[in-house]
Design a protein around this motif. Structure first.
Motif, PDB file in Angstrom:
ATOM      1  N   ASN A  83      23.344 -19.656  52.169  1.00 35.03           N
ATOM      2  CA  ASN A  83      23.700 -19.890  53.575  1.00 35.03           C
ATOM      3  C   ASN A  83      25.153 -20.306  53.659  1.00 35.03           C
ATOM      4  N   HIS A  84      25.647 -20.410  54.865  1.00 37.05           N
ATOM      5  CA  HIS A  84      27.014 -20.899  55.072  1.00 37.05           C
ATOM      6  C   HIS A  84      27.031 -22.408  54.878  1.00 37.05           C
ATOM      7  N   VAL A  85      28.029 -22.879  54.120  1.00 35.96           N
ATOM      8  CA  VAL A  85      28.187 -24.314  53.874  1.00 35.96           C
ATOM      9  C   VAL A  85      29.641 -24.673  54.107  1.00 35.96           C
ATOM     10  N   TRP A  86      29.868 -25.797  54.790  1.00 33.06           N
ATOM     11  CA  TRP A  86      31.234 -26.282  54.979  1.00 33.06           C
ATOM     12  C   TRP A  86      31.213 -27.800  54.949  1.00 33.06           C
ATOM     13  N   THR A  87      32.395 -28.375  54.786  1.00 39.32           N
ATOM     14  CA  THR A  87      32.519 -29.825  54.797  1.00 39.32           C
ATOM     15  C   THR A  87      33.593 -30.229  55.796  1.00 39.32           C
ATOM     16  N   ALA A  88      33.503 -31.487  56.225  1.00 39.94           N
ATOM     17  CA  ALA A  88      34.495 -32.046  57.148  1.00 39.94           C
ATOM     18  C   ALA A  88      34.644 -33.529  56.861  1.00 39.94           C
ATOM     19  N   PRO A  89      35.870 -34.010  56.846  1.00 37.59           N
ATOM     20  CA  PRO A  89      36.080 -35.454  56.717  1.00 37.59           C
ATOM     21  C   PRO A  89      35.756 -36.136  58.046  1.00 37.59           C
ATOM     22  N   PRO A  90      35.885 -37.457  58.122  1.00 38.88           N
ATOM     23  CA  PRO A  90      35.547 -38.175  59.361  1.00 38.88           C
ATOM     24  C   PRO A  90      36.292 -37.699  60.609  1.00 38.88           C
ATOM     25  N   ASN A  91      37.460 -37.074  60.455  1.00 38.60           N
ATOM     26  CA  ASN A  91      38.190 -36.613  61.648  1.00 38.60           C
ATOM     27  C   ASN A  91      37.565 -35.362  62.267  1.00 38.60           C
ATOM     28  N   GLY A  92      36.583 -34.767  61.597  1.00 36.53           N
ATOM     29  CA  GLY A  92      35.854 -33.629  62.143  1.00 36.53           C
ATOM     30  C   GLY A  92      36.473 -32.265  61.906  1.00 36.53           C
ATOM     31  N   LEU A  93      37.672 -32.206  61.339  1.00 36.09           N
ATOM     32  CA  LEU A  93      38.297 -30.911  61.061  1.00 36.09           C
ATOM     33  C   LEU A  93      37.684 -30.332  59.790  1.00 36.09           C
ATOM     34  N   LEU A  94      37.192 -29.134  59.873  1.00 31.78           N
ATOM     35  CA  LEU A  94      36.544 -28.515  58.722  1.00 31.78           C
ATOM     36  C   LEU A  94      37.569 -28.271  57.620  1.00 31.78           C
ATOM     37  N   ASP A  95      37.213 -28.638  56.388  1.00 33.29           N
ATOM     38  CA  ASP A  95      38.204 -28.556  55.305  1.00 33.29           C
ATOM     39  C   ASP A  95      37.773 -27.749  54.095  1.00 33.29           C
ATOM     40  N   TRP A  96      36.525 -27.295  54.040  1.00 34.00           N
ATOM     41  CA  TRP A  96      36.082 -26.483  52.907  1.00 34.00           C
ATOM     42  C   TRP A  96      34.918 -25.621  53.344  1.00 34.00           C
ATOM     43  N   PHE A  97      34.896 -24.377  52.878  1.00 40.25           N
ATOM     44  CA  PHE A  97      33.826 -23.423  53.177  1.00 40.25           C
ATOM     45  C   PHE A  97      33.391 -22.761  51.885  1.00 40.25           C
ATOM     46  N   ASN A  98      32.100 -22.498  51.742  1.00 38.37           N
ATOM     47  CA  ASN A  98      31.683 -21.777  50.551  1.00 38.37           C
ATOM     48  C   ASN A  98      32.066 -20.298  50.680  1.00 38.37           C
ATOM     49  N   ASP A  99      31.971 -19.591  49.565  1.00 37.88           N
ATOM     50  CA  ASP A  99      32.402 -18.187  49.531  1.00 37.88           C
ATOM     51  C   ASP A  99      31.614 -17.311  50.500  1.00 37.88           C
ATOM     52  N   ARG A 100      30.349 -17.665  50.773  1.00 39.76           N
ATOM     53  CA  ARG A 100      29.519 -16.863  51.671  1.00 39.76           C
ATOM     54  C   ARG A 100      30.106 -16.841  53.084  1.00 39.76           C
ATOM     55  N   VAL A 101      30.704 -17.936  53.517  1.00 45.63           N
ATOM     56  CA  VAL A 101      31.330 -17.971  54.843  1.00 45.63           C
ATOM     57  C   VAL A 101      32.446 -16.936  54.914  1.00 45.63           C
ATOM     58  N   TYR A 102      33.282 -16.905  53.891  1.00 46.18           N
ATOM     59  CA  TYR A 102      34.399 -15.958  53.903  1.00 46.18           C
ATOM     60  C   TYR A 102      33.914 -14.523  53.728  1.00 46.18           C
ATOM     61  N   ALA A 103      32.885 -14.319  52.913  1.00 39.85           N
ATOM     62  CA  ALA A 103      32.350 -12.969  52.734  1.00 39.85           C
ATOM     63  C   ALA A 103      31.792 -12.443  54.052  1.00 39.85           C
ATOM     64  N   ASN A 104      31.129 -13.311  54.820  1.00 46.73           N
ATOM     65  CA  ASN A 104      30.541 -12.903  56.087  1.00 46.73           C
ATOM     66  C   ASN A 104      31.598 -12.668  57.152  1.00 46.73           C
ATOM     67  N   SER A 105      32.650 -13.481  57.139  1.00 45.00           N
ATOM     68  CA  SER A 105      33.687 -13.357  58.173  1.00 45.00           C
ATOM     69  C   SER A 105      34.689 -12.255  57.863  1.00 45.00           C
ATOM     70  N   GLY A 106      34.814 -11.884  56.584  1.00 42.68           N
ATOM     71  CA  GLY A 106      35.801 -10.883  56.194  1.00 42.68           C
ATOM     72  C   GLY A 106      37.214 -11.443  56.112  1.00 42.68           C
ATOM     73  N   LEU A 107      37.348 -12.754  56.224  1.00 44.53           N
ATOM     74  CA  LEU A 107      38.661 -13.391  56.194  1.00 44.53           C
ATOM     75  C   LEU A 107      38.995 -13.890  54.791  1.00 44.53           C
ATOM     76  N   GLU A 108      40.278 -14.116  54.567  1.00 49.88           N
ATOM     77  CA  GLU A 108      40.719 -14.635  53.284  1.00 49.88           C
ATOM     78  C   GLU A 108      40.455 -16.130  53.201  1.00 49.88           C
ATOM     79  N   ALA A 109      40.211 -16.607  51.976  1.00 47.75           N
ATOM     80  CA  ALA A 109      39.975 -18.035  51.758  1.00 47.75           C
ATOM     81  C   ALA A 109      41.131 -18.856  52.311  1.00 47.75           C
ATOM     82  N   GLY A 110      40.802 -19.949  52.969  1.00 50.37           N
ATOM     83  CA  GLY A 110      41.796 -20.849  53.518  1.00 50.37           C
ATOM     84  C   GLY A 110      42.103 -20.646  54.988  1.00 50.37           C
TER      85      GLY A 110
END
Length: 82
Positions: A25-52
């Motif tokens: 599944n899609h997995v991501w992390t966010a610090p306390p400020n709520g801005l997403l800072d990490w995504f697993n490879d499946r997120v990028y594979a599904n979106s077709g976007l480059e990492a980062g």
């Protein structure tokens, strides 16, 4: 002692990333400020976007515009006006 704590933290982070990459599944992390800072490879594979590309607020460009409007509706999720 300080070196052991850093080593334990690195090992814990590596263990999390290995688990998060293995989840189908899609997995991501966010610090306390709520801005997403990490995504697993499946997120990028599904979106077709480059990492980062999706970090901070970049993920918002991938949302369907009607999604945010539909969440503003008042009442139960499947209610219809009379």
């Amino acid at each position: 002692m300080h070196k052991r704590i850093k080593a334990a933290l690195r090992a814990s982070e590596a263990q999390f990333r290995n688990l998060a990459q293995a989840i189908p599944n899609h997995v991501w992390t966010a610090p306390p400020n709520g801005l997403l800072d990490w995504f697993n490879d499946r997120v990028y594979a599904n979106s077709g976007l480059e990492a980062g590309v999706l970090g901070d607020l970049g993920w918002r460009a991938q949302c369907i515009p009607t999604t945010s409007r539909s969440r503003r509706r008042v009442g139960p999720p499947h209610s219809h006006p009379a």
